[in-house]
Structure formats: structure tokens, C-alpha cells
Design an enzyme around this catalytic site. Structure first.
Site, PDB file in Angstrom:
ATOM      1  N   PHE A  13      32.815  13.954   2.539  1.00 26.96           N
ATOM      2  CA  PHE A  13      32.242  13.189   3.656  1.00 26.96           C
ATOM      3  C   PHE A  13      31.266  14.065   4.470  1.00 26.96           C
ATOM      4  CE2 PHE A  13      33.562  12.199   8.256  1.00 26.96           C
ATOM      5  CZ  PHE A  13      32.458  11.393   8.491  1.00 26.96           C
ATOM      6  N   ASP A  33      31.543  21.377  -5.680  1.00 24.46           N
ATOM      7  CA  ASP A  33      32.704  20.551  -5.339  1.00 24.46           C
ATOM      8  C   ASP A  33      33.551  20.405  -6.605  1.00 24.46           C
ATOM      9  OD1 ASP A  33      32.809  18.176  -2.795  1.00 24.46           O
ATOM     10  OD2 ASP A  33      34.375  18.303  -4.290  1.00 24.46           O
ATOM     11  N   THR A  37      38.734  15.530  -3.564  1.00 29.03           N
ATOM     12  CA  THR A  37      38.629  14.453  -2.569  1.00 29.03           C
ATOM     13  C   THR A  37      37.173  14.029  -2.359  1.00 29.03           C
ATOM     14  OG1 THR A  37      38.570  16.042  -0.741  1.00 29.03           O
ATOM     15  CG2 THR A  37      40.725  15.138  -1.324  1.00 29.03           C
ATOM     16  N   GLY A  38      36.240  14.810  -2.863  1.00 27.00           N
ATOM     17  CA  GLY A  38      34.818  14.448  -2.788  1.00 27.00           C
ATOM     18  C   GLY A  38      34.470  13.466  -3.910  1.00 27.00           C
ATOM     19  N   ALA A 116      33.850  25.917   8.106  1.00 32.13           N
ATOM     20  CA  ALA A 116      34.314  24.671   8.715  1.00 32.13           C
ATOM     21  C   ALA A 116      35.764  24.858   9.119  1.00 32.13           C
ATOM     22  CB  ALA A 116      34.190  23.522   7.719  1.00 32.13           C
ATOM     23  N   TYR A 147      47.659  22.838   6.384  1.00 32.87           N
ATOM     24  CA  TYR A 147      46.239  22.742   6.766  1.00 32.87           C
ATOM     25  C   TYR A 147      45.953  23.679   7.943  1.00 32.87           C
ATOM     26  CZ  TYR A 147      41.795  20.436   8.007  1.00 32.87           C
ATOM     27  OH  TYR A 147      40.477  20.140   8.287  1.00 32.87           O
ATOM     28  N   LYS A 151      43.559  27.060   7.809  1.00 28.49           N
ATOM     29  CA  LYS A 151      42.328  27.180   8.592  1.00 28.49           C
ATOM     30  C   LYS A 151      42.408  28.354   9.571  1.00 28.49           C
ATOM     31  CE  LYS A 151      39.716  23.781   7.021  1.00 28.49           C
ATOM     32  NZ  LYS A 151      38.437  24.053   6.337  1.00 28.49           N
TER      33      LYS A 151
END
Ligand code: UDP
Length: 312
Positions: A13, A33, A37-38, A116, A147, A151
């Protein structure tokens, strides 16, 4: 010669919107990628362009890119709570091993590296709104920990490469963002509520809906990320729209915007679901002169068109 950027998670996304932005600014764009999920459909319009290439690769493994690179945007990761609950190991690996590989590539190519990161590093925050100096309240052994901790590790690794290897780095902490190319069934509140409202199904609000979120329109986020990539800021920067709303009011807003007859039903609140979330945006305004331009209502109206096509 154009500058070259590698975007990991480039078919996702956010990654695909970044591919568009850098391509439109005249960059050579390499999209990487593994399509976990892409989706290739997100970048289909760029395939065949001279300045665009796609490499299918899982960045938790050694990354090979021929030629020079000026910039790496590391955006590969599952990013919805349902995704990382279903893919806990992949989520941990891409945040840790994947970040290490992407940083190693930045070092080898002498490229700038932009990570990110996420508002999830603040966990279920004890201060409100969240500013970049807050260290967060994260449960390392909860189901969301895969997650959040990945990160947090990724941020630490980025800073280590900056300090130890002198790599030019940046970290963006992204708050809830929405827009076209979000997967209809990624389990997040926004696409789920749109789908339910457009199909006349009950809207599933978790808990009593008093928890808050602050939603950013994707074009605003991309503008902020572009500015951060062009800046010298090393320490984390929040990018998000501070317009805050409870999830219950948000469900009502989606019903209103779509003109739906859907009723609201309440379901169990997931483990460690943050009670509040709102970015303190004073830093991003000061260092990048960035503020959101698109109000939630305006952004939701634009996004509804996309969801209608998806549902249809
Ligand atoms: N949520 C909800 N119904 C849904 C999906 C999510 O009420 O069908 C809630 C979720 O518990 C959270 C908020 O909406 O409080 C935002 O969830 P989302 O999955 O979009 O992402 P998060 O902000 O938690 O990372």
C-alpha cells in the site's frame, strides 16, 4: 543521470504510492517485494517504464542490486494487526533480518537509508499525544509484540549503522494511514468498516469503541516522507494527521459517508490494543515544514471511490 531509489515493500500500500512519487519526481525506481502482503496490481501501471524495475525478493535474505543507489526506503513488513498475528515470524524477521540486510546494502552502496517505523513503537501509550521523545509502553510478549519489537529493533539497528558506520539515515514513525490500494480484507478498522458499510453488513467495533486513532490520508504521508528523505534529520519523526476520533464515532462517520443502513455491533477488544493514539506533530512542522492538507472527511470521500470499486 537520474537518482536511483530502492523501495523494499514497494508493491504494498504505502510502498507503491512511494514508487509513484519518486518515479514522478524523475527518479529511477527499483521496487522490491516478496508479494507476501503486497500485490503486483499496485505497480502494474509502472511496469514497462524505463525508469522502473521490479525485483521479487524476500529482503530477509541477502539483497543483490546491480549498480549505484542513492536512497533505500525500507518499507517491507506486514503492517496490519491481523497480518502480523497471522505471520508473526515473518514480521519479526523482516523488521530485524530485513532491516539488517537493507542497511548492509546502504553501506555497500553509500546510499541514504530511510526506515518506515510506526506509532506502534509507543505501544499502549501513557502520554498523549505521543511525541518522539516518548519511549513507549510495549508488551514484548503479547501478540502485537512481534511488530512493535521488530520495529523498535529496526530503529536501534538504523541508529547503530548511523553511529558506527556513518550511514546517512532517517526514521519515520507512521501513524494510521489510509487511501487507495489498501487491501479490503487486511483486517484494519478502516477498510473493514468501508467494506461492511458498502455491503450492508454489521460494523464490527472492538471493545466499547472509546479507543482513539488519528487517520492520515496517504498523499499527505507521502509528501512528508519525501521531505524527510530529502532532509538531514536522523532522529525519528512522527508523520500523521493529529485529527483524533474514537473508533465508535469513526464507525458512525463511515456509515454516514457511505449512506449505509449497517448497524454497529460490539466485539471483544484485541490484546494490547492501544487505548489512545495521536501524533504530536510539532517536530515535523518545525524540521520539515510539513502539516496535513487533507481533512479526514475529504480523504474518506476520495477513498470511498476506491473501496466501491473493490467491493463491486
Ligand atoms: N477495530 C475495530 N473493528 C475492526 C477492526 C479494528 O473496532 O473490525 C479497532 C481496533 O481494535 C483498534 C482500531 O479499530 O482499536 C484501529 O485498528 P486497526 O486494525 O485499524 O489498526 P491499529 O491502529 O490498532 O494498529
Amino acid at each position: 543521470m537520474s537518482k536511483r531509489v530502492l523501495i523494499t515493500g514497494g508493491a504494498g500500500f504505502l510502498g507503491s504510492h512511494l514508487c509513484d512519487r519518486f518515479f514522478n519526481e524523475g527518479w529511477d525506481v527499483i521496487c522490491m517485494d516478496n508479494l507476501l502482503t503486497g500485490a503486483k496490481s499496485n505497480i502494474a501501471h509502472l511496469i514497462g517504464e524505463d525508469r522502473f524495475s521490479f525485483i521479487k525478493h524476500d529482503v530477509t535474505n541477502y539483497i543483490v542490486v546491480e549498480g549505484d543507489l542513492d536512497l533505500i526506503l525500507h518499507f517491507a513488513s506486514p503492517a496490519s494487526p491481523i497480518d502480523y498475528l497471522e505471520m508473526p515470524i515473518q514480521t519479526l524477521k523482516v523488521g530485524s533480518l530485513g532491516t539488517h540486510k537493507a542497511l548492509g546494502l546502504a553501506k555497500a552502496k553509500n546510499a541514504k537509508f530511510l526506515l518506515a517505523s510506526t506509532s506502534e513503537v509507543y505501544g499502549d501509550p501513557k502520554i498523549h499525544p505521543q511525541n518522539e521523545d516518548y519511549w513507549g509502553n510495549v508488551n514484548p510478549v503479547g501478540t502485537r509484540g512481534v511488530y512493535d519489537e521488530a520495529k523498535r529493533f529496526a530503529e536501534a539497528m538504523t541508529m547503530a549503522y548511523h553511529r558506527f558506520h556513518g550511514i546517512d539515515t532517517g526514521i519515520v514513525r507512521i501513524f494510521n494511514t489510509y487511501g487507495s490500494r489498501m487491501r479490503l480484507r487486511d483486517g484494519r478498522a478502516l477498510p473493514t468498516f468501508f467494506r461492511q458499510a458498502l455491503q450492508g453488513e454489521p460494523i464490527t467495533v472492538f471493545g466499547d469503541g472509546s479507543q482513539t486513532r488519528s487517520f492520515t490520508y496517504v498523499d499527505d504521508l507521502v509528501e512528508g516522507i519525501y521531505r524527510l528523505a530529502m532532509s538531514d534529520e536522523v532522529y525519528p519523526v512522527n508523520i500523521g494527521n493529529p485529527e483524533e476520533i474514537t473508533i465508535l464515532d469513526f464507525a458512525k462517520e463511515i456509515i454516514d459517508i457511505t449512506g449505509s443502513n449497517s448497524k454497529i455491533v460490539f466485539k471483544e477488544l484485541p490484546e494490547d490494543d492501544p487505548q489512545v493514539r495521536q501524533p504530536d506533530v510539532s517536530k515535523v512542522l518545525k524540521v520539515l515544514d510539513w502539516e496535513p492538507k487533507v481533512s479526514r472527511r475529504e480523504g474518506l470521500m476520495k477513498t470511498m471511490k476506491y473501496f466501491k470499486e473493490q467491493v463491486g
